[in-house]
Scaffold this motif. Structure first.
Motif, PDB file in Angstrom:
ATOM      1  N   ASP A 140      19.806 -11.454 -11.423  1.00 13.34           N
ATOM      2  CA  ASP A 140      19.919 -12.403 -12.529  1.00 13.34           C
ATOM      3  C   ASP A 140      19.640 -13.828 -12.039  1.00 13.34           C
ATOM      4  O   ASP A 140      18.918 -14.588 -12.691  1.00 13.34           O
ATOM      5  CB  ASP A 140      21.309 -12.301 -13.161  1.00 13.34           C
ATOM      6  CG  ASP A 140      21.477 -13.240 -14.338  1.00 13.34           C
ATOM      7  OD1 ASP A 140      20.721 -13.097 -15.324  1.00 13.34           O
ATOM      8  OD2 ASP A 140      22.357 -14.116 -14.277  1.00 13.34           O
ATOM      9  N   LYS A 141      20.189 -14.190 -10.895  1.00 12.62           N
ATOM     10  CA  LYS A 141      19.970 -15.539 -10.347  1.00 12.62           C
ATOM     11  C   LYS A 141      18.508 -15.738  -9.940  1.00 12.62           C
ATOM     12  O   LYS A 141      17.924 -16.782 -10.201  1.00 12.62           O
ATOM     13  CB  LYS A 141      20.897 -15.808  -9.145  1.00 12.62           C
ATOM     14  CG  LYS A 141      22.360 -15.818  -9.508  1.00 12.62           C
ATOM     15  CD  LYS A 141      22.655 -16.840 -10.588  1.00 12.62           C
ATOM     16  CE  LYS A 141      24.092 -16.783 -11.024  1.00 12.62           C
ATOM     17  NZ  LYS A 141      24.326 -17.418 -12.316  1.00 12.62           N
ATOM     18  N   PHE A 142      17.912 -14.736  -9.278  1.00  9.90           N
ATOM     19  CA  PHE A 142      16.503 -14.823  -8.887  1.00  9.90           C
ATOM     20  C   PHE A 142      15.598 -14.989 -10.102  1.00  9.90           C
ATOM     21  O   PHE A 142      14.685 -15.805 -10.105  1.00  9.90           O
ATOM     22  CB  PHE A 142      16.052 -13.574  -8.128  1.00  9.90           C
ATOM     23  CG  PHE A 142      16.534 -13.481  -6.712  1.00  9.90           C
ATOM     24  CD1 PHE A 142      16.653 -14.605  -5.906  1.00  9.90           C
ATOM     25  CD2 PHE A 142      16.871 -12.257  -6.174  1.00  9.90           C
ATOM     26  CE1 PHE A 142      17.094 -14.510  -4.599  1.00  9.90           C
ATOM     27  CE2 PHE A 142      17.317 -12.145  -4.867  1.00  9.90           C
ATOM     28  CZ  PHE A 142      17.425 -13.276  -4.083  1.00  9.90           C
ATOM     29  N   MET A 143      15.855 -14.201 -11.133  1.00 12.67           N
ATOM     30  CA  MET A 143      14.947 -14.180 -12.273  1.00 12.67           C
ATOM     31  C   MET A 143      15.075 -15.433 -13.136  1.00 12.67           C
ATOM     32  O   MET A 143      14.225 -15.681 -13.974  1.00 12.67           O
ATOM     33  CB  MET A 143      15.136 -12.911 -13.099  1.00 12.67           C
ATOM     34  CG  MET A 143      14.811 -11.624 -12.334  1.00 12.67           C
ATOM     35  SD  MET A 143      13.380 -11.660 -11.218  1.00 12.67           S
ATOM     36  CE  MET A 143      12.049 -11.875 -12.347  1.00 12.67           C
ATOM     37  N   LYS A 144      16.112 -16.228 -12.904  1.00 13.21           N
ATOM     38  CA  LYS A 144      16.220 -17.510 -13.608  1.00 13.21           C
ATOM     39  C   LYS A 144      15.218 -18.526 -13.052  1.00 13.21           C
ATOM     40  O   LYS A 144      14.855 -19.470 -13.738  1.00 13.21           O
ATOM     41  CB  LYS A 144      17.636 -18.059 -13.527  1.00 13.21           C
ATOM     42  CG  LYS A 144      18.560 -17.295 -14.440  1.00 13.21           C
ATOM     43  CD  LYS A 144      19.937 -17.879 -14.500  1.00 13.21           C
ATOM     44  CE  LYS A 144      20.686 -17.016 -15.467  1.00 13.21           C
ATOM     45  NZ  LYS A 144      21.924 -17.264 -15.844  1.00 13.21           N
ATOM     46  N   VAL A 145      14.769 -18.315 -11.806  1.00 13.33           N
ATOM     47  CA  VAL A 145      13.807 -19.234 -11.202  1.00 13.33           C
ATOM     48  C   VAL A 145      12.436 -18.598 -10.967  1.00 13.33           C
ATOM     49  O   VAL A 145      11.480 -19.304 -10.686  1.00 13.33           O
ATOM     50  CB  VAL A 145      14.339 -19.830  -9.876  1.00 13.33           C
ATOM     51  CG1 VAL A 145      15.557 -20.680 -10.131  1.00 13.33           C
ATOM     52  CG2 VAL A 145      14.614 -18.756  -8.853  1.00 13.33           C
ATOM     53  N   LEU A 146      12.339 -17.277 -11.086  1.00 15.08           N
ATOM     54  CA  LEU A 146      11.075 -16.583 -10.881  1.00 15.08           C
ATOM     55  C   LEU A 146      10.521 -16.091 -12.217  1.00 15.08           C
ATOM     56  O   LEU A 146      11.278 -15.883 -13.162  1.00 15.08           O
ATOM     57  CB  LEU A 146      11.266 -15.369  -9.961  1.00 15.08           C
ATOM     58  CG  LEU A 146      11.754 -15.649  -8.549  1.00 15.08           C
ATOM     59  CD1 LEU A 146      12.040 -14.343  -7.826  1.00 15.08           C
ATOM     60  CD2 LEU A 146      10.736 -16.471  -7.784  1.00 15.08           C
ATOM     61  N   GLN A 147       9.222 -15.872 -12.247  1.00 12.52           N
ATOM     62  CA  GLN A 147       8.624 -15.236 -13.421  1.00 12.52           C
ATOM     63  C   GLN A 147       8.879 -13.743 -13.333  1.00 12.52           C
ATOM     64  O   GLN A 147       8.999 -13.184 -12.248  1.00 12.52           O
ATOM     65  CB  GLN A 147       7.122 -15.499 -13.458  1.00 12.52           C
ATOM     66  CG  GLN A 147       6.771 -16.950 -13.614  1.00 12.52           C
ATOM     67  CD  GLN A 147       5.269 -17.167 -13.534  1.00 12.52           C
ATOM     68  OE1 GLN A 147       4.504 -16.252 -13.352  1.00 12.52           O
ATOM     69  NE2 GLN A 147       4.872 -18.411 -13.680  1.00 12.52           N
ATOM     70  N   ASN A 148       8.931 -13.102 -14.492  1.00 14.44           N
ATOM     71  CA  ASN A 148       9.244 -11.675 -14.467  1.00 14.44           C
ATOM     72  C   ASN A 148       7.977 -10.815 -14.538  1.00 14.44           C
ATOM     73  O   ASN A 148       7.894  -9.881 -15.299  1.00 14.44           O
ATOM     74  CB  ASN A 148      10.248 -11.302 -15.561  1.00 14.44           C
ATOM     75  CG  ASN A 148       9.749 -11.633 -16.944  1.00 14.44           C
ATOM     76  OD1 ASN A 148       8.606 -12.045 -17.121  1.00 14.44           O
ATOM     77  ND2 ASN A 148      10.605 -11.450 -17.929  1.00 14.44           N
ATOM     78  N   ASN A 149       7.009 -11.128 -13.667  1.00 12.96           N
ATOM     79  CA  ASN A 149       5.825 -10.277 -13.575  1.00 12.96           C
ATOM     80  C   ASN A 149       6.056  -9.175 -12.545  1.00 12.96           C
ATOM     81  O   ASN A 149       7.019  -9.226 -11.769  1.00 12.96           O
ATOM     82  CB  ASN A 149       4.567 -11.103 -13.269  1.00 12.96           C
ATOM     83  CG  ASN A 149       4.635 -11.789 -11.924  1.00 12.96           C
ATOM     84  OD1 ASN A 149       4.942 -11.172 -10.911  1.00 12.96           O
ATOM     85  ND2 ASN A 149       4.350 -13.081 -11.910  1.00 12.96           N
ATOM     86  N   ILE A 150       5.167  -8.214 -12.515  1.00 13.72           N
ATOM     87  CA  ILE A 150       5.363  -7.029 -11.679  1.00 13.72           C
ATOM     88  C   ILE A 150       5.477  -7.371 -10.191  1.00 13.72           C
ATOM     89  O   ILE A 150       6.296  -6.772  -9.475  1.00 13.72           O
ATOM     90  CB  ILE A 150       4.269  -5.967 -11.942  1.00 13.72           C
ATOM     91  CG1 ILE A 150       4.602  -4.653 -11.231  1.00 13.72           C
ATOM     92  CG2 ILE A 150       2.891  -6.493 -11.586  1.00 13.72           C
ATOM     93  CD1 ILE A 150       3.734  -3.489 -11.637  1.00 13.72           C
ATOM     94  N   ALA A 151       4.698  -8.332  -9.718  1.00 15.44           N
ATOM     95  CA  ALA A 151       4.725  -8.678  -8.288  1.00 15.44           C
ATOM     96  C   ALA A 151       6.066  -9.287  -7.881  1.00 15.44           C
ATOM     97  O   ALA A 151       6.661  -8.890  -6.868  1.00 15.44           O
ATOM     98  CB  ALA A 151       3.585  -9.636  -7.955  1.00 15.44           C
TER      99      ALA A 151
END
Length: 174
Positions: A93-104
């Motif tokens: 959850d914390k990572f995805m707040k700063v990253l895009q949610n693409n497959i890579a």
């Protein structure tokens, strides 16, 4: 909300739980002998995808329940996966707040969480004296192969499970 959608997610979780157990038996002996260990962490993959594309709080509930059931059924040591699964959801959850949610990027988060899970379990087992495997043997015989197996599962599951979760999230919002 459609009743089929309400029942589908728990059924998928049960199916992944069973698949993980069956494949761990299959991969541990039949194909590769005793040299390399392929440890499926398909529940980790599922929880990362749920934390990324679905509701974090519901995913945390799944993480606690699945962790407890996993500990009871597979490990005999209550608490290790009960703690790790929610940690994975929290970190994702914390990572995805700063990253895009693409497959890579989601794939990188999966790899990170598989490494984290394997390392924490290994460290715990070394600490309590359940294993005497050296760190270099752990990385060579277990970690790399485990990452590859779980990455392959992730690549197969990503698009259909993401689509399912997004539809489920949309129907929850109505």
């Amino acid at each position: 909300m459609n009743m089929r959608k309400v029942v589908a997610l728990p059924l998928i979780a049960i199916a992944v739980f069973i698949l993980e157990g069956v494949l761990s038996l299959l991969f541990s002996q039949a194909f590769f002998g005793e040299q390399r260990l392929f440890i499926p962490h398909f529940l980790i993959v599922m929880l990362v995808l749920m934390a990324t594309f679905y509701n974090r709080n519901i995913t945390l509930i799944y993480a606690f329940v699945l962790g407890m059931v996993f500990d009871i059924y597979y490990t005999g040591i209550l608490g290790i996966y009960f703690a790790i699964f929610p940690l994975v959801v929290y970190l994702t959850d914390k990572f995805m707040k700063v990253l895009q949610n693409n497959i890579a990027l989601v794939g990188l988060v999966v790899v990170f969480n598989v490494i984290l899970t394997e390392s924490l379990v290994y460290g715990f087992y070394v600490l309590i004296g359940v294993t005497d495997m050296t760190m270099s043997s752990f990385v060579d015989q277990r970690l790399w192969t485990t990452i590859l197996l779980n990455l392959a599962f992730f690549l197969m599951a990503f698009f259909p499970f993401r689509s399912f979760l997004l539809k489920l999230k949309q129907s929850d919002g109505k």
